[in-house]
Design a protein around this motif. Structure first.
Motif, mmCIF file in Angstrom:
data_model
loop_
_atom_site.group_PDB
_atom_site.id
_atom_site.type_symbol
_atom_site.label_atom_id
_atom_site.label_comp_id
_atom_site.label_asym_id
_atom_site.label_seq_id
_atom_site.Cartn_x
_atom_site.Cartn_y
_atom_site.Cartn_z
ATOM 1 N N ASP A 115 75.225 18.903 31.848
ATOM 2 C CA ASP A 115 75.393 19.948 30.841
ATOM 3 C C ASP A 115 76.425 19.548 29.784
ATOM 4 N N ALA B 48 74.810 17.084 27.565
ATOM 5 C CA ALA B 48 73.799 17.731 26.719
ATOM 6 C C ALA B 48 74.412 18.389 25.489
ATOM 7 N N MET B 49 75.728 18.554 25.462
ATOM 8 C CA MET B 49 76.396 19.035 24.246
ATOM 9 C C MET B 49 76.785 17.857 23.342
ATOM 10 N N PRO C 9 79.485 19.775 18.383
ATOM 11 C CA PRO C 9 78.665 19.972 19.579
ATOM 12 C C PRO C 9 77.195 20.116 19.171
ATOM 13 N N VAL C 10 76.297 19.583 19.994
ATOM 14 C CA VAL C 10 74.866 19.698 19.703
ATOM 15 C C VAL C 10 74.338 20.925 20.435
ATOM 16 N N LEU C 11 73.974 21.946 19.669
ATOM 17 C CA LEU C 11 73.550 23.219 20.257
ATOM 18 C C LEU C 11 72.039 23.240 20.453
ATOM 19 N N ARG C 12 71.566 24.350 20.990
ATOM 20 C CA ARG C 12 70.125 24.522 21.143
ATOM 21 C C ARG C 12 69.489 25.061 19.867
ATOM 22 N N SER C 13 70.313 25.516 18.967
ATOM 23 C CA SER C 13 69.814 26.312 17.832
ATOM 24 C C SER C 13 69.559 25.509 16.570
ATOM 25 N N CYS D 110 69.335 19.812 24.931
ATOM 26 C CA CYS D 110 69.680 20.515 26.165
ATOM 27 C C CYS D 110 69.321 19.651 27.359
ATOM 28 N N ASP D 111 69.799 20.053 28.508
ATOM 29 C CA ASP D 111 69.450 19.335 29.729
ATOM 30 C C ASP D 111 68.293 20.086 30.383
ATOM 31 N N HIS E 39 63.965 27.421 25.287
ATOM 32 C CA HIS E 39 65.263 27.928 24.827
ATOM 33 C C HIS E 39 65.614 27.333 23.462
#
Lengths: 322, 322
Positions: free
Chosen positions: A79, A82-83, A149-153, A218-219, A230
């Protein structure tokens, strides 16, 4: 006679366990005080936490203490990666029955330490309690090294979806164990069972994908379709998966033969199996795809996750309490 | 009909819980991604983690969800303050049976949020799982604001031992509950029971004691003698407690009357009772003692913890697995 936690007592157990942990370069104050102090050179810190419970997340007859240590560390360190962050420290709350063997607890500590070493982190603190069954509360921290940070959005139309790590193998291994075929002689199947017991997230590819300009990441812990769902939802995008690429992933000899034996569809494992802790990222089309990653889809305007343009409805993932 | 976690499902529960948490000024990325991102302006971060298990650390018939939330947050935030740091963020792994009411879980979230607010922190992330009983894995982070962390190992001869917060009250409250006297009409006793259910650590006094030049500090979670014993051992010193001061603490009306009712010694509660989460610090004799702290002893050459020069052997504290 095999010594138990009750024989040893809490304070000796803490001493024996912490002696297994190397002191990492990011650990300024390690175990033994009210709290630890970790370096946070970026002046921001990435933090994630997970619970692992015996009987729900692992079984002692299927996984050794060493396995559980690896897995508990891996799912949290993944996790952090994944950021886009470099993992720095792990904190572990450990509760266990007094009749657990000291050997099991020390093997757990060894697994935690070894998986941390794979990721470049160390165990920097924790807590010990007695309980009726084994449970772990694991928290991982990481440093962003100056990157956002690498987000999901952040996924955008035209982004290429890339995969780092494996898919479906941990789920296939779990299915083999559930069917009582975990001890099968086939080396390929043994690899699947190992994937369930000790997932191997591709930690360095998290920061590498961030450095390559990933818009979203993401992971994969609950299944590819669910986890990409997501990203799709958070980004307001559709993600279309490449049928040929995923079919190729599902076509490996061990996955195919295990699925044939169990009457399962290996593509289902690839699409919905969790716990391999692969990373998936959305890269701008101009970005160089880091070595070790493969292209598996495309970001498009729209909603949801499709497979070659077709709905993936029904290919869900994990949901607690359901 | 009262809704349960199973009725709501994992994802709706997460939404309902995270909606209770204010976003703190230190939270750069909150719940909902692979990990959170917290500010760490000092470029170091203080980290501590604890497990709380139903039946061991709390009982649902003795404590409400709100109580458990306060207590779970308090015991971790107090550890951060005991390093001299300002608490910034809390991370909570929460496992519960599917038949737990949603109301209980939301009250827990409210308790976590309210206690964080007392300390100036916020809940920034977590994890949810199903389990046979309730368990919490809580991790707290803090910022040192440019000061050195206050360790257990720095006490020096001549240092004054000071106390911030209360002692023995949580233990007395637990003893009243155990004896079935938790519902007693006496307002003083009710205060003791509340001290067990919702300890109130003096958070701002952690940084204040650090700024005053504390050489050593810890939080009292296992009992004064045991926790000061850690400072004495880590510092290679003896700590002599002041009999008059501690007797005065033990002489408060509610403690005295509860002890009389239960045939207990209130001084025992003060010396060995955990879970009030007071702070104890060793200050150089020249330091100004911050308001709200009182002098309870002296650091001397030697080993162990004494009371007016006499051994405290037998006045132990808590040890899991024993």
């Amino acid at each position: 006679m095999t010594a138990t936690l009750r024989d040893l007592g809490e304070f000796e157990l803490i001493r024996a366990i912490t002696a297994r942990f190397a002191r990492g370069r990011d650990v300024l104050v390690g175990p033994g005080d009210d709290a630890a102090v970790l370096a946070a050179p970026d002046a921001r810190v990435v933090v994630t936490t997970d619970l692992l419970l015996e009987g729900r997340h692992f079984r002692r007859d299927w996984s050794s203490g060493l396995d559980v240590g690896h897995k508990a560390a891996a799912q949290n360190l993944a996790d952090v990666a994944a950021m886009g962050a470099r993992p720095t420290g792990l904190f572990v709350g450990f509760a266990a029955p007094g009749d657990l063997t000291v050997d099991w607890a020390l093997a757990l500590a060894d697994g935690l330490a070894a998986e941390c070493a794979r990721a470049g982190a160390t165990v920097a603190g924790g807590d010990i309690s007695s309980a009726d069954s084994i449970m772990l509360g694991v928290t991982a921290l990481g440093d962003l090294e100056g990157r956002a940070p690498v987000l999901r959005s952040g996924a955008r139309p035209g982004d290429v979806v890339v995969l780092a790590g494996s898919l479906g193998r941990a789920e296939a291994g779990l299915a083999l164990l559930t069917a009582g075929l975990g001890q099968g002689a086939d080396a390929g199947w043994a690899g699947l069972v190992t994937a369930h017991r000790r997932p191997r997230p591709p930690y360095p590819l998290g920061p590498a994908l961030a450095a390559a300009g990933a818009h979203a990441m993401c992971d994969v812990s609950d299944g590819l379709v669910q986890d990409l769902g997501h990203i799709a939802a958070a980004s307001g995008m559709r993600i279309d998966l490449d049928l040929a690429g995923l079919t190729a992933l599902a076509g490996g000899a061990p996955l195919r033969s295990a699925a044939a034996e169990l009457g399962a569809d290996p593509l289902d494992w690839v699409l919905t199996g969790g716990e391999d802790h692969a990373l998936v990222a959305c890269l701008p089309p101009s970005a160089a795809i880091p070595g070790g990653c493969e292209r598996i889809g495309l970001v498009l305007p729209g909603t949801g996750v499709t497979l070659a343009g077709q709905p993936t409805a029904g290919r869900g993932g994990w949901n607690h309490f359901r």
